[in-house]
Scaffold this motif. Structure first.
Motif, mmCIF file in Angstrom:
data_model
loop_
_atom_site.group_PDB
_atom_site.id
_atom_site.type_symbol
_atom_site.label_atom_id
_atom_site.label_comp_id
_atom_site.label_asym_id
_atom_site.label_seq_id
_atom_site.Cartn_x
_atom_site.Cartn_y
_atom_site.Cartn_z
ATOM 1 N N VAL A 6 27.392 51.820 4.670
ATOM 2 C CA VAL A 6 27.896 52.915 5.513
ATOM 3 C C VAL A 6 26.971 54.117 5.370
ATOM 4 O O VAL A 6 26.538 54.716 6.358
ATOM 5 C CB VAL A 6 29.350 53.292 5.123
ATOM 6 C CG1 VAL A 6 29.768 54.571 5.844
ATOM 7 C CG2 VAL A 6 30.308 52.176 5.453
ATOM 8 N N ASP A 7 26.620 54.429 4.120
ATOM 9 C CA ASP A 7 25.712 55.554 3.878
ATOM 10 C C ASP A 7 24.385 55.349 4.600
ATOM 11 O O ASP A 7 23.855 56.263 5.223
ATOM 12 C CB ASP A 7 25.433 55.711 2.374
ATOM 13 C CG ASP A 7 26.645 56.302 1.664
ATOM 14 O OD1 ASP A 7 27.576 56.733 2.377
ATOM 15 O OD2 ASP A 7 26.662 56.306 0.420
ATOM 16 N N ALA A 8 23.859 54.124 4.491
ATOM 17 C CA ALA A 8 22.563 53.839 5.115
ATOM 18 C C ALA A 8 22.665 54.026 6.623
ATOM 19 O O ALA A 8 21.796 54.646 7.238
ATOM 20 C CB ALA A 8 22.131 52.419 4.773
ATOM 21 N N ALA A 9 23.736 53.505 7.234
ATOM 22 C CA ALA A 9 23.918 53.630 8.685
ATOM 23 C C ALA A 9 23.984 55.097 9.085
ATOM 24 O O ALA A 9 23.385 55.514 10.075
ATOM 25 C CB ALA A 9 25.188 52.900 9.121
ATOM 26 N N GLU A 10 24.707 55.878 8.275
ATOM 27 C CA GLU A 10 24.817 57.306 8.597
ATOM 28 C C GLU A 10 23.460 58.001 8.486
ATOM 29 O O GLU A 10 23.132 58.872 9.282
ATOM 30 C CB GLU A 10 25.821 57.982 7.652
ATOM 31 C CG GLU A 10 27.246 57.818 8.144
ATOM 32 C CD GLU A 10 28.278 58.292 7.142
ATOM 33 O OE1 GLU A 10 27.880 58.855 6.097
ATOM 34 O OE2 GLU A 10 29.474 58.068 7.394
ATOM 35 N N ARG A 11 22.697 57.572 7.473
ATOM 36 C CA ARG A 11 21.364 58.183 7.304
ATOM 37 C C ARG A 11 20.467 57.862 8.500
ATOM 38 O O ARG A 11 19.769 58.721 9.015
ATOM 39 C CB ARG A 11 20.717 57.672 6.010
ATOM 40 C CG ARG A 11 20.996 58.535 4.787
ATOM 41 C CD ARG A 11 19.915 58.365 3.717
ATOM 42 N NE ARG A 11 19.590 56.981 3.415
ATOM 43 C CZ ARG A 11 20.324 56.191 2.620
ATOM 44 N NH1 ARG A 11 21.420 56.640 2.066
ATOM 45 N NH2 ARG A 11 19.935 54.950 2.376
ATOM 46 N N TYR A 12 20.519 56.601 8.944
ATOM 47 C CA TYR A 12 19.710 56.202 10.107
ATOM 48 C C TYR A 12 20.100 57.025 11.328
ATOM 49 O O TYR A 12 19.263 57.511 12.069
ATOM 50 C CB TYR A 12 19.923 54.716 10.434
ATOM 51 C CG TYR A 12 19.206 53.770 9.503
ATOM 52 C CD1 TYR A 12 17.889 54.028 9.089
ATOM 53 C CD2 TYR A 12 19.820 52.597 9.066
ATOM 54 C CE1 TYR A 12 17.230 53.142 8.243
ATOM 55 C CE2 TYR A 12 19.168 51.712 8.228
ATOM 56 C CZ TYR A 12 17.875 51.989 7.818
ATOM 57 O OH TYR A 12 17.219 51.118 7.001
ATOM 58 N N GLU A 13 21.392 57.135 11.530
ATOM 59 C CA GLU A 13 21.884 57.860 12.702
ATOM 60 C C GLU A 13 21.464 59.330 12.635
ATOM 61 O O GLU A 13 21.045 59.909 13.643
ATOM 62 C CB GLU A 13 23.407 57.739 12.796
ATOM 63 C CG GLU A 13 23.954 58.366 14.065
ATOM 64 C CD GLU A 13 25.056 57.526 14.715
ATOM 65 O OE1 GLU A 13 25.685 56.719 13.997
ATOM 66 O OE2 GLU A 13 25.273 57.688 15.930
ATOM 67 N N PHE A 16 17.849 59.643 13.504
ATOM 68 C CA PHE A 16 17.669 59.482 14.958
ATOM 69 C C PHE A 16 18.027 60.785 15.681
ATOM 70 O O PHE A 16 17.257 61.291 16.496
ATOM 71 C CB PHE A 16 18.558 58.332 15.457
ATOM 72 C CG PHE A 16 18.601 58.211 16.962
ATOM 73 C CD1 PHE A 16 17.615 57.516 17.650
ATOM 74 C CD2 PHE A 16 19.632 58.802 17.691
ATOM 75 C CE1 PHE A 16 17.656 57.421 19.048
ATOM 76 C CE2 PHE A 16 19.677 58.714 19.077
ATOM 77 C CZ PHE A 16 18.694 58.018 19.755
ATOM 78 N N ASP A 17 19.197 61.341 15.332
ATOM 79 C CA ASP A 17 19.638 62.586 15.978
ATOM 80 C C ASP A 17 18.640 63.716 15.742
ATOM 81 O O ASP A 17 18.334 64.488 16.653
ATOM 82 C CB ASP A 17 21.020 63.010 15.447
ATOM 83 C CG ASP A 17 22.119 62.064 15.931
ATOM 84 O OD1 ASP A 17 21.870 61.319 16.891
ATOM 85 O OD2 ASP A 17 23.209 62.063 15.308
ATOM 86 N N GLU A 18 18.132 63.773 14.520
ATOM 87 C CA GLU A 18 17.166 64.816 14.189
ATOM 88 C C GLU A 18 15.886 64.667 15.009
ATOM 89 O O GLU A 18 15.347 65.636 15.522
ATOM 90 C CB GLU A 18 16.775 64.724 12.705
ATOM 91 C CG GLU A 18 17.454 65.756 11.828
ATOM 92 C CD GLU A 18 17.234 65.435 10.359
ATOM 93 O OE1 GLU A 18 16.050 65.265 9.974
ATOM 94 O OE2 GLU A 18 18.229 65.320 9.626
ATOM 95 N N ALA A 19 15.410 63.427 15.109
ATOM 96 C CA ALA A 19 14.171 63.178 15.858
ATOM 97 C C ALA A 19 14.350 63.580 17.316
ATOM 98 O O ALA A 19 13.482 64.228 17.916
ATOM 99 C CB ALA A 19 13.770 61.708 15.754
ATOM 100 N N VAL A 20 15.500 63.218 17.902
ATOM 101 C CA VAL A 20 15.751 63.567 19.309
ATOM 102 C C VAL A 20 15.830 65.090 19.453
ATOM 103 O O VAL A 20 15.230 65.668 20.360
ATOM 104 C CB VAL A 20 17.041 62.879 19.831
ATOM 105 C CG1 VAL A 20 17.434 63.422 21.196
ATOM 106 C CG2 VAL A 20 16.840 61.366 19.909
ATOM 107 N N ALA A 21 16.534 65.729 18.533
ATOM 108 C CA ALA A 21 16.688 67.196 18.607
ATOM 109 C C ALA A 21 15.334 67.892 18.483
ATOM 110 O O ALA A 21 15.085 68.915 19.126
ATOM 111 C CB ALA A 21 17.634 67.679 17.513
#
Ligand code: FE2
Ligand code: FE2
Length: 329
Positions: A6-13, A16-21
């Protein structure tokens, strides 16, 4: 699922959000949300399909082009569209979709192409109107896609937009020649613009309040501007160009609005858009039928290309068979 995953999935997400922002590009090997991937596959496939189906209405006039110069230009343009299809299919494959699967979905009607190509090209002037208006609308839509968050799509669009602006100019120049020609040629140009104007405005998609995917695509920076915003931009570009062409746009409500700093225009007949989308346009069956036939008749080319590629494939870490032969000779 354990806490660790769960932690890993949240980190990936979060990454991703940071890169898009931060306006960074998402690349094929990067983690991305499933819905981002499927949205891109749907949009890019539809775009690729539109490029290759779009070859048909204009190819219809290659054999009847009025001069060698016009024929050469039109052939180059239709070939460009095939190339756009290829870049876009390749870009879509980077998301894990296979080209066979994409073409299969096009042929079975499970994926769409732009409805504009379901209208017939009745006269030579239609080649001009398509270049000026249809390619013009495509550029208005596609220039912001050069900054799309998905890297391969954004990069494909840079080259495509350069070629599209050549397409738009050739259409404009063709219409200008007709508009300044004989009264019959002028009338032919006006008739083509009358028929292509409204379908071109529909190319930007439904109004913002009815556009199902718009908001999320904007959030993900796949899309940078809303449908209505792009449509307005296109109208504002076309009005002075129509004046320079000596042609009239078929909308009695079209006028400059000083307050808004934009042109007002009349209501769009969305019921027609829906009809064409449902497959009831003048050429839907013909376009898809011809595409399926071309695919079937081209099977031997695909097989030959695959056989050739297999024969010349370099073995991992080794040299090609003919290179080995040369060395031993
Ligand atoms: Fe194109
Ligand atoms: Fe084009």
């Amino acid at each position: 699922m354990t806490t660790g995953t769960v932690d890993a999935a949240e980190r990936y997400e979060a990454a991703f959000d940071e890169a898009v922002a931060a306006d960074e590009r998402i690349e094929p090997r990067d983690w991305m949300p499933d819905a981002y991937r499927s949205t891109l596959i749907r949009q890019m496939a539809q775009h690729a399909h539109s490029e290759i189906i779009g070859m048909q209405p204009e190819a219809n006039w290659i054999t009847r082009a009025p001069s060698l110069r016009r024929k050469a230009i039109l052939m180059a343009k239709v070939q460009d569209e095939a190339g756009h299809g290829l870049y876009l299919y390749s870009a879509t494959e980077t998301l894990g979709a296979s080209r066979d699967e994409l073409l299969d979905k096009l042929h079975s009607g499970r994926q769409r192409y732009s409805s504009i190509f379901n209208y017939p090209t009745l006269t030579w002037a239609d080649v001009g109107a398509i270049g000026w208006l249809v390619d013009g609308a495509a550029i208005t839509n596609q220039v912001p896609l050069c900054r799309c968050s998905y890297g391969p799509y954004a990069r494909a669009m840079v080259r495509i937009c350069k070629e599209e602006s050549f397409h738009q100019r050739q259409g404009y120049e063709l219409l200008l020649a007709l508009s300044r020609g004989t009264p019959a040629q002028h009338a032919m140009a006006q008739d083509a613009v009358d028929r292509w104007w409204w379908p071109s405005l529909m190319m930007f998609g439904p109004p913002d309040e009815e556009s199902a995917h718009s908001a999320r695509s904007m959030l993900w920076k796949i899309k940078r501007h809303s449908n209505d915003e792009l449509r307005q931009r296109f109208v504002d570009i076309c009005v002075p160009q129509a004046e320079a062409l000596g042609l009239t746009l078929p909308d009695p409500e079209l006028r400059w609005n000083e307050q808004r700093g934009h042109h007002d225009f009349g209501p769009i007949d969305w019921s027609e858009f829906q009809r064409v989308l449902k497959g009831e346009g003048p050429c839907n069956e013909q376009r898809l039928g011809q595409r399926r036939r071309a695919h079937e008749e081209g099977a031997w080319v695909r097989e030959a290309a695959a056989a050739h590629a297999a024969r010349h494939r370099t073995p991992r870490g080794g040299s090609r068979p003919e290179q080995r032969e040369e060395r031993t000779a």
